[in-house]
Design a protein around this motif. Structure first.
Motif, mmCIF file in Angstrom:
data_model
loop_
_atom_site.group_PDB
_atom_site.id
_atom_site.type_symbol
_atom_site.label_atom_id
_atom_site.label_comp_id
_atom_site.label_asym_id
_atom_site.label_seq_id
_atom_site.Cartn_x
_atom_site.Cartn_y
_atom_site.Cartn_z
ATOM 1 N N SER A 119 0.818 -1.212 0.000
ATOM 2 C CA SER A 119 0.000 0.000 0.000
ATOM 3 C C SER A 119 0.851 1.261 0.000
ATOM 4 O O SER A 119 0.375 2.323 -0.349
ATOM 5 N N ASP A 120 2.142 1.129 0.372
ATOM 6 C CA ASP A 120 3.001 2.315 0.407
ATOM 7 C C ASP A 120 3.958 2.391 -0.781
ATOM 8 O O ASP A 120 4.821 3.259 -0.837
ATOM 9 N N GLY A 121 3.841 1.478 -1.754
ATOM 10 C CA GLY A 121 4.643 1.534 -2.962
ATOM 11 C C GLY A 121 6.048 0.962 -2.844
ATOM 12 O O GLY A 121 6.812 1.016 -3.791
ATOM 13 N N THR A 122 6.396 0.390 -1.698
ATOM 14 C CA THR A 122 7.724 -0.185 -1.536
ATOM 15 C C THR A 122 7.748 -1.606 -2.106
ATOM 16 O O THR A 122 6.707 -2.200 -2.364
ATOM 17 N N THR A 123 8.927 -2.142 -2.275
ATOM 18 C CA THR A 123 9.068 -3.497 -2.796
ATOM 19 C C THR A 123 9.835 -4.368 -1.815
ATOM 20 O O THR A 123 10.648 -5.193 -2.206
ATOM 21 N N GLN A 124 9.592 -4.193 -0.549
ATOM 22 C CA GLN A 124 10.240 -5.001 0.472
ATOM 23 C C GLN A 124 9.740 -6.437 0.375
ATOM 24 O O GLN A 124 8.542 -6.671 0.190
ATOM 25 N N PRO A 125 10.641 -7.424 0.490
ATOM 26 C CA PRO A 125 10.206 -8.824 0.426
ATOM 27 C C PRO A 125 9.378 -9.208 1.658
ATOM 28 O O PRO A 125 9.584 -8.671 2.747
ATOM 29 N N LEU A 126 8.444 -10.100 1.456
ATOM 30 C CA LEU A 126 7.642 -10.602 2.564
ATOM 31 C C LEU A 126 8.464 -11.611 3.346
ATOM 32 O O LEU A 126 9.134 -12.459 2.767
ATOM 33 N N GLU A 127 8.399 -11.537 4.660
ATOM 34 C CA GLU A 127 9.108 -12.491 5.496
ATOM 35 C C GLU A 127 8.133 -13.564 5.973
ATOM 36 O O GLU A 127 7.144 -13.257 6.609
ATOM 37 N N ASN A 128 8.419 -14.802 5.617
ATOM 38 C CA ASN A 128 7.605 -15.947 6.008
ATOM 39 C C ASN A 128 6.117 -15.756 5.683
ATOM 40 O O ASN A 128 5.263 -15.824 6.571
ATOM 41 N N PRO A 129 5.778 -15.540 4.418
ATOM 42 C CA PRO A 129 4.360 -15.372 4.064
ATOM 43 C C PRO A 129 3.594 -16.674 4.281
ATOM 44 O O PRO A 129 4.109 -17.764 4.044
ATOM 45 N N MET A 130 2.365 -16.547 4.764
ATOM 46 C CA MET A 130 1.526 -17.716 5.026
ATOM 47 C C MET A 130 0.114 -17.445 4.546
ATOM 48 O O MET A 130 -0.320 -16.301 4.457
ATOM 49 N N VAL A 131 -0.576 -18.529 4.240
ATOM 50 C CA VAL A 131 -1.999 -18.455 3.926
ATOM 51 C C VAL A 131 -2.713 -19.312 4.970
ATOM 52 O O VAL A 131 -2.221 -20.368 5.360
ATOM 53 N N TYR A 132 -3.848 -18.832 5.453
ATOM 54 C CA TYR A 132 -4.582 -19.528 6.508
ATOM 55 C C TYR A 132 -5.969 -19.921 6.016
ATOM 56 O O TYR A 132 -6.621 -19.173 5.303
ATOM 57 N N TYR A 133 -6.396 -21.111 6.408
ATOM 58 C CA TYR A 133 -7.754 -21.566 6.149
ATOM 59 C C TYR A 133 -8.496 -21.549 7.479
ATOM 60 O O TYR A 133 -8.043 -22.153 8.455
ATOM 61 N N VAL A 134 -9.609 -20.844 7.505
ATOM 62 C CA VAL A 134 -10.443 -20.769 8.709
ATOM 63 C C VAL A 134 -11.737 -21.498 8.414
ATOM 64 O O VAL A 134 -12.489 -21.119 7.527
ATOM 65 N N HIS A 135 -11.977 -22.578 9.143
ATOM 66 C CA HIS A 135 -13.183 -23.387 8.958
ATOM 67 C C HIS A 135 -14.148 -23.084 10.106
ATOM 68 O O HIS A 135 -13.804 -23.278 11.264
ATOM 69 N N ASN A 136 -15.313 -22.573 9.773
ATOM 70 C CA ASN A 136 -16.341 -22.283 10.772
ATOM 71 C C ASN A 136 -17.454 -23.305 10.650
ATOM 72 O O ASN A 136 -18.064 -23.437 9.594
ATOM 73 N N GLU A 137 -17.682 -24.036 11.724
ATOM 74 C CA GLU A 137 -18.740 -25.048 11.715
ATOM 75 C C GLU A 137 -19.323 -25.191 13.112
ATOM 76 O O GLU A 137 -18.589 -25.280 14.102
ATOM 77 N N HIS A 138 -20.634 -25.185 13.182
ATOM 78 C CA HIS A 138 -21.338 -25.428 14.439
ATOM 79 C C HIS A 138 -22.336 -26.554 14.179
ATOM 80 O O HIS A 138 -23.125 -26.492 13.233
ATOM 81 N N LEU A 139 -22.270 -27.616 14.992
ATOM 82 C CA LEU A 139 -23.123 -28.775 14.792
ATOM 83 C C LEU A 139 -23.604 -29.273 16.144
ATOM 84 O O LEU A 139 -22.794 -29.502 17.052
ATOM 85 N N LEU A 140 -24.899 -29.418 16.275
ATOM 86 C CA LEU A 140 -25.513 -29.918 17.510
ATOM 87 C C LEU A 140 -25.062 -29.138 18.744
ATOM 88 O O LEU A 140 -24.748 -29.702 19.789
ATOM 89 N N GLY A 141 -24.956 -27.813 18.587
ATOM 90 C CA GLY A 141 -24.576 -26.958 19.703
ATOM 91 C C GLY A 141 -23.095 -26.948 20.025
ATOM 92 O O GLY A 141 -22.679 -26.335 21.006
ATOM 93 N N LYS A 142 -22.288 -27.630 19.224
ATOM 94 C CA LYS A 142 -20.842 -27.664 19.469
ATOM 95 C C LYS A 142 -20.112 -26.833 18.412
ATOM 96 O O LYS A 142 -20.508 -26.811 17.251
ATOM 97 N N ASP A 143 -19.061 -26.179 18.837
ATOM 98 C CA ASP A 143 -18.219 -25.399 17.930
ATOM 99 C C ASP A 143 -17.120 -26.311 17.393
ATOM 100 O O ASP A 143 -16.234 -26.729 18.132
ATOM 101 N N LEU A 144 -17.198 -26.658 16.110
ATOM 102 C CA LEU A 144 -16.219 -27.535 15.475
ATOM 103 C C LEU A 144 -15.283 -26.754 14.555
ATOM 104 O O LEU A 144 -14.676 -27.310 13.647
#
Length: 66
Positions: A28-53
Motif C-alpha cells: 500500500s506504500d509503494g515499496t518493494t520489500q520482500p515478505l518475510e515468512n508469508p503464510m496463507v490460513y484456512y479458517v473453517h467455521n462449523e457449528h453442529l448440535l450446539g458444538k463449535d467444530l
C-alpha cells in the motif's frame, strides 16, 4: 503479528475437491520489500448440535514471480 485489517479473505466452494488460487500482492506504500515468512490460513467455521467444530490451519506461501 498483523492486525485483521491487513488480511483478505475469500470463499471456498462447499463441494469436495482440489482448488487453485492465484492472487496478486502489492504494498500500500509503494515499496518493494520482500515478505518475510508469508503464510496463507484456512479458517473453517462449523457449528453442529450446539458444538463449535471450527478450526484454523496455516501453510507456508510459496511466491513465484512472473
Amino acid at each position: 503479528m498483523k492486525s485483521a485489517d491487513n488480511l483478505i479473505g475469500f470463499a471456498i466452494p462447499d463441494e469436495i475437491g482440489s482448488y487453485k488460487l492465484r492472487l496478486t500482492l502489492s504494498s500500500s506504500d509503494g515499496t518493494t520489500q520482500p515478505l518475510e515468512n508469508p503464510m496463507v490460513y484456512y479458517v473453517h467455521n462449523e457449528h453442529l448440535l450446539g458444538k463449535d467444530l471450527s478450526w484454523v490451519t496455516g501453510e507456508n506461501l510459496e511466491i513465484n514471480k512472473e
